[in-house]
Design a protein around this motif. Structure first.
Motif, PDB file in Angstrom:
ATOM      1  N   ALA A   1       0.810  -1.432  -0.035  1.00  0.00           N
ATOM      2  CA  ALA A   1      -0.020   0.061   0.067  1.00  0.00           C
ATOM      3  C   ALA A   1       0.900   1.295   0.022  1.00  0.00           C
ATOM      4  CB  ALA A   1      -1.015   0.014   1.382  1.00  0.00           C
ATOM      5  N   PRO A   2       0.428   2.209  -0.574  1.00  0.00           N
ATOM      6  CA  PRO A   2       1.023   3.397  -0.829  1.00  0.00           C
ATOM      7  C   PRO A   2       1.156   4.233   0.790  1.00  0.00           C
ATOM      8  CG  PRO A   2      -1.024   3.716  -1.717  1.00  0.00           C
ATOM      9  CD  PRO A   2      -0.833   2.373  -1.347  1.00  0.00           C
ATOM     10  N   GLY A   3       2.299   4.782   1.146  1.00  0.00           N
ATOM     11  CA  GLY A   3       2.564   5.351   2.371  1.00  0.00           C
ATOM     12  C   GLY A   3       3.913   5.412   2.657  1.00  0.00           C
ATOM     13  N   ASP A   4       4.147   5.932   3.871  1.00  0.00           N
ATOM     14  CA  ASP A   4       5.510   6.158   4.513  1.00  0.00           C
ATOM     15  C   ASP A   4       6.253   4.910   4.634  1.00  0.00           C
ATOM     16  OD1 ASP A   4       7.867   6.668   6.171  1.00  0.00           O
ATOM     17  OD2 ASP A   4       6.904   8.267   7.337  1.00  0.00           O
ATOM     18  N   ARG A   5       7.138   4.456   4.153  1.00  0.00           N
ATOM     19  CA  ARG A   5       7.812   3.108   3.993  1.00  0.00           C
ATOM     20  C   ARG A   5       8.389   3.104   5.437  1.00  0.00           C
ATOM     21  NH1 ARG A   5       9.277   0.109  -0.118  1.00  0.00           N
ATOM     22  NH2 ARG A   5       7.254   0.652  -0.490  1.00  0.00           N
ATOM     23  N   SER A   6       9.132   3.970   5.908  1.00  0.00           N
ATOM     24  CA  SER A   6       9.846   3.696   7.467  1.00  0.00           C
ATOM     25  C   SER A   6       8.873   3.588   8.306  1.00  0.00           C
ATOM     26  CB  SER A   6      10.601   4.745   7.559  1.00  0.00           C
ATOM     27  OG  SER A   6       9.913   6.064   7.897  1.00  0.00           O
ATOM     28  N   ARG A   7       7.605   4.061   8.372  1.00  0.00           N
ATOM     29  CA  ARG A   7       6.548   3.792   9.120  1.00  0.00           C
ATOM     30  C   ARG A   7       6.124   2.309   9.207  1.00  0.00           C
ATOM     31  NH1 ARG A   7       1.642   8.049  10.418  1.00  0.00           N
ATOM     32  NH2 ARG A   7       0.535   6.750  12.048  1.00  0.00           N
ATOM     33  N   GLN A   8       5.841   1.999   7.922  1.00  0.00           N
ATOM     34  CA  GLN A   8       5.465   0.766   7.602  1.00  0.00           C
ATOM     35  C   GLN A   8       6.438  -0.474   8.187  1.00  0.00           C
ATOM     36  OE1 GLN A   8       5.233   0.937   3.172  1.00  0.00           O
ATOM     37  NE2 GLN A   8       3.094   1.093   3.282  1.00  0.00           N
TER      38      GLN A   8
END
Length: 194
Positions: A145-152
């Motif tokens: 899913a799109p989004g902040d990779r570091s947060r994922q």
């Protein structure tokens, strides 16, 4: 890699694994690899580059992830397998409790020991990089899913930490594999595309 570079990485990895130094010095690694300091610097201009390579090797050896590239297996299942591999060294029940006791003992005095703090930070960066690499593979397939990779990455590792601690808690009734799997699947569903 070439033979000299491999020897340097193997020497640095052995020093870290044996607990001789958490951040091995250039001199110690060069001596162990049987090369001069200038040769080591040729292959690894900075200690950070050497340590990042060491942590990557340690993670690759400890947590194999070849199947993350196997597109014949659904993305969800591949990521689940990789995350479950992170839990393998912890064990279950009494073994998990002993793992955490030993881990906490090994980091006693961490507040006052800069080298130990740096080693722990290096380990943490290695874990982050490993999970991020898995998400990168799946992202290239359009599965993340799109989004902040570091947060994922932080989210997935936080769930792994919780499950790992849960394995050690006697009051939790020793988590069973089905419940662990369900929790990890919920976390995976939060980062993969529907």
């Amino acid at each position: 890699m070439n033979d000299t570079r491999d020897r340097i990485v193997a020497a640095a990895t052995a020093i870290v694994v044996e607990g001789l130094e958490t951040r091995p010095s250039v001199r110690a690694v060069a001596a162990r690899a049987g090369v001069g300091a200038s040769t080591l610097r040729h292959h690894f201009p900075t200690q950070r580059e050497l340590l990042e390579t060491v942590w990557e090797k340690m993670f690759s050896d400890q947590y194999p992830d070849e199947r993350i590239h196997d597109t014949s297996v659904p993305a969800r299942e591949r990521l689940l397998e990789c995350l479950m591999n992170l839990l393998t060294p912890i064990g279950e029940g009494g073994q998990a409790r002993e793992f955490w006791v030993q881990l906490l003992r090994s980091f006693e005095g961490i507040v006052s020991n800069t080298r130990t703090k740096s080693a722990l930070a290096d380990f943490s960066r290695g874990a982050d990089a490993r999970v991020e690499s898995w998400l990168d593979v799946l992202s290239a397939e359009g599965a993340v899913a799109p989004g902040d990779r570091s947060r994922q990455v932080l989210f997935l590792l936080t769930v792994i930490d919780g499950v790992a601690i849960g394995r050690a808690m006697p009051a939790s009734g020793d988590l069973d594999r089905a419940r662990e799997r369900g929790v990890l699947e919920d976390a995976i569903d939060a980062v993969l595309t529907p």
